[in-house]
Design a protein around this motif. Structure first.
Motif: not given
Length: 415
Positions: A252-257, A266-267, A287-293, A300-310
Motif C-alpha cells: 500500500l502507498e498513496v497516489d496524490v495529484d 516536491v522532491k 516520504h516521497v517515492i517518485a514523481i511520475v513523469p 493540470a496535475t502531476v501524480k506523486v507516489r508517497v510511501a507510508l512508513e507505518n
C-alpha cells in the motif's frame, strides 16, 4: 353706501363656497396612489432581499499548532492504492464446484482459493496416460524384437562363412534388423509425444484448481459455486471472469495529484506526513517515492507516489488521504508555532481593494478586513488577527455576498 349694499358685500358667493368645499384637485389623488404603491414595492423588495439567504461553502479556521499541514511546503489530496493486487481467475473455462474464500480472509501464496469441475480434464488425463503407457509398451516390444533380430543376423552371417546358409539369407536377416530399428526409433518418438500429451493433460487438470498468486487479503468475492468462470468475458454476463480480488497490504502507498504549478516544490525522498480522512487525528510518517513523469492536461496535475512508513490494518485501498510535504522530517526539532489561524486560501476575497474574509455569526455573514502573512502553508493562509480558531469562514465568497447578509451553508453531497 346704504345698508342693503353693505349686506350684499358681506354675502359669500355660492361658487366660491363650493370651490373651497371640494378640497385638493382631483389630479393629485392618482399621483399619491402611485407613490404609495412604489413605496410598498420598495419595502417588499428590501424585505425579500434581506430574508433570502445566499448558499455558501464553509471551512473552520484552525490553529497552526493543530493543523496537520503546519510547516508543510505543500499539501495535496489523493487515495491509498495497492501496487500489488490481482483479480484471481482460472486459465480455463469451467463450472465452480468450490469457493474457499470470503472477503477479509488472509491467504498465503499457493493457497487453494477455488476448484472447478475437473471430470472432463481428469478423464482426458487418464486417456493420455493410457496412450503413453501403450506407446512405451510397444517400444519395449520392438526393443526385444530388435535384439532378437540382431542375434539372428549375427548367427546367419557366421554360418555363411562355413557355407551352411546362403548369403541372401544373411542379408535378409540384416535388413530385418535395420527395419526393426527404424520402427523402434519411430515408436520411441511416438512415446515421447504421448508423454507430452500427458503433461498437457496434467497442466489442464491443474488449472481446475485456483491458487493465490501471492500472500494478501481478499477484498472482493466475485463468484459463487455453480457459476461458470472463464478468463475471457463471454455469455452476455452469465460468465464470471474472476473468483475474487487479492491485495498485498504490504504494497500500500498513496497516489496524490499535485498542481503542476507547485510540482517544483516536491522532491524524491522528501519527508511527508499523511492523514487519512477516516482518522483525522492520526498522523502517519511518509516520504516521497517518485514523481511520475507525466501530467494530466485535463486537471493540470502531476501524480506523486508517497510511501507510508507505518503499515497498519486500518489502512485499506481507496481511502481518501491528505499529504503534507514537509521541509524537515516529523521527528526533527519543530519551529515556533506562528500566531494566528490558518484558513483556506480561497476564503480570502477582495473587496474595494482590500483583503477580506466573511465569518458566519449565526446566519449572518460578517465581513472582516485581514492582512494575510507572507508565509504560505500549502493551500492554507495564515491570518495573524481578526479571525479566531474555530470561526466558520466562507470559502470562495460570491461576488454578491455583502456584510450582514444572510448565508446558508450548502449541504455536502452524500457518497
Amino acid at each position: 353706501m346704504n345698508q342693503a349694499d353693505l349686506l350684499k358685500e358681506l354675502r359669500i358667493d355660492r361658487s366660491q363656497r363650493e370651490e373651497h368645499r371640494a378640497g385638493p384637485p382631483r389630479w393629485l389623488w392618482p399621483l399619491l396612489g402611485a407613490l404609495i404603491v412604489l413605496l410598498l414595492l420598495a419595502v417588499g423588495a428590501w424585505y425579500v432581499l434581506n430574508q433570502k439567504a445566499i448558499t455558501v461553502q464553509t471551512a473552520v479556521a484552525v490553529s497552526p499548532s493543530s493543523n496537520p499541514g503546519a510547516g508543510a511546503v505543500l499539501q495535496a489530496t489523493g487515495y491509498v492504492t495497492a501496487r500489488r493486487q490481482a483479480t484471481v481467475s482460472a486459465q480455463i473455462t469451467g463450472t465452480l464446484t468450490e469457493v474457499l474464500i470470503e472477503e477479509g480472509d488472509r491467504v498465503q501464496k499457493g493457497q487453494v482459493l477455488a476448484r472447478l469441475d475437473d471430470s472432463a480434464y481428469k478423464a482426458s488425463l487418464m486417456a493420455s496416460q493410457a496412450q503413453a503407457a501403450a506407446a512405451h509398451a510397444l517400444v519395449n516390444q520392438l526393443q526385444a524384437q530388435a535384439a532378437q533380430n540382431e542375434r539372428d543376423a549375427v548367427r546367419l552371417e557366421s554360418l555363411v562363412g562355413r557355407g551352411l546358409v546362403s548369403k541372401q539369407d544373411a542379408e535378409q536377416a540384416r535388413t530385418q534388423v535395420n527395419s526393426i530399428r527404424a520402427q523402434l526409433i519411430s515408436q520411441q518418438r511416438q512415446a515421447k509425444s504421448a508423454d507430452a500429451q500427458v503433461t498437457v493433460a496434467e497442466v489442464n487438470f491443474d488449472y481446475t484448481v485456483v491458487r493465490a498468486p501471492f500472500s494478501g487479503v481478499i477484498t472482493t468475492k466475485d463468484a459463487q459455486v455453480g457459476e461458470i468462470i472463464s478468463p475471457l468475458s463471454a455469455g452476455g454476463g452469465f460468465t464470471r471472469t474472476g473468483v475474487g480480488t487479492i491485495v498485498d497490504m504490504d504494497s500500500l502507498e498513496v497516489d496524490v495529484d499535485v498542481n503542476e504549478a507547485y510540482i517544483g516544490r516536491v522532491k524524491a525522498n522528501m519527508p511527508a506526513e499523511a492523514v487519512l480522512d477516516a482518522y483525522p487525528d492520526w498522523k502517519i510518517p511518509a516520504h516521497v517515492i517518485a514523481i511520475v513523469p507525466a501530467a494530466d492536461r485535463g486537471k493540470a496535475t502531476v501524480k506523486v507516489r508517497v510511501a507510508l512508513e507505518n503499515k497498519d490494518g486500518r489502512i485499506v485501498p481507496d481511502m481518501g488521504v491528505r499529504v503534507s510535504f514537509l521541509e524537515q522530517a516529523v521527528n526533527a526539532p519543530a519551529a515556533a508555532v506562528p500566531k494566528g489561524v490558518l484558513v483556506p486560501a480561497t476564503a480570502i476575497a477582495q473587496r474595494d481593494g482590500r483583503s477580506v474574509v466573511f465569518v458566519l455569526a449565526g446566519d449572518k455573514a460578517q465581513q472582516r478586513a485581514v492582512t494575510p502573512a507572507a508565509q504560505n502553508y500549502g493551500d492554507m493562509r495564515l491570518l495573524p488577527d481578526q479571525v479566531q480558531a474555530g470561526d466558520t469562514v466562507v470559502i470562495s465568497p460570491p461576488d454578491d455576498l455583502k456584510d450582514g447578509m444572510r448565508a446558508a451553508v450548502a449541504a455536502k453531497a452524500q457518497d
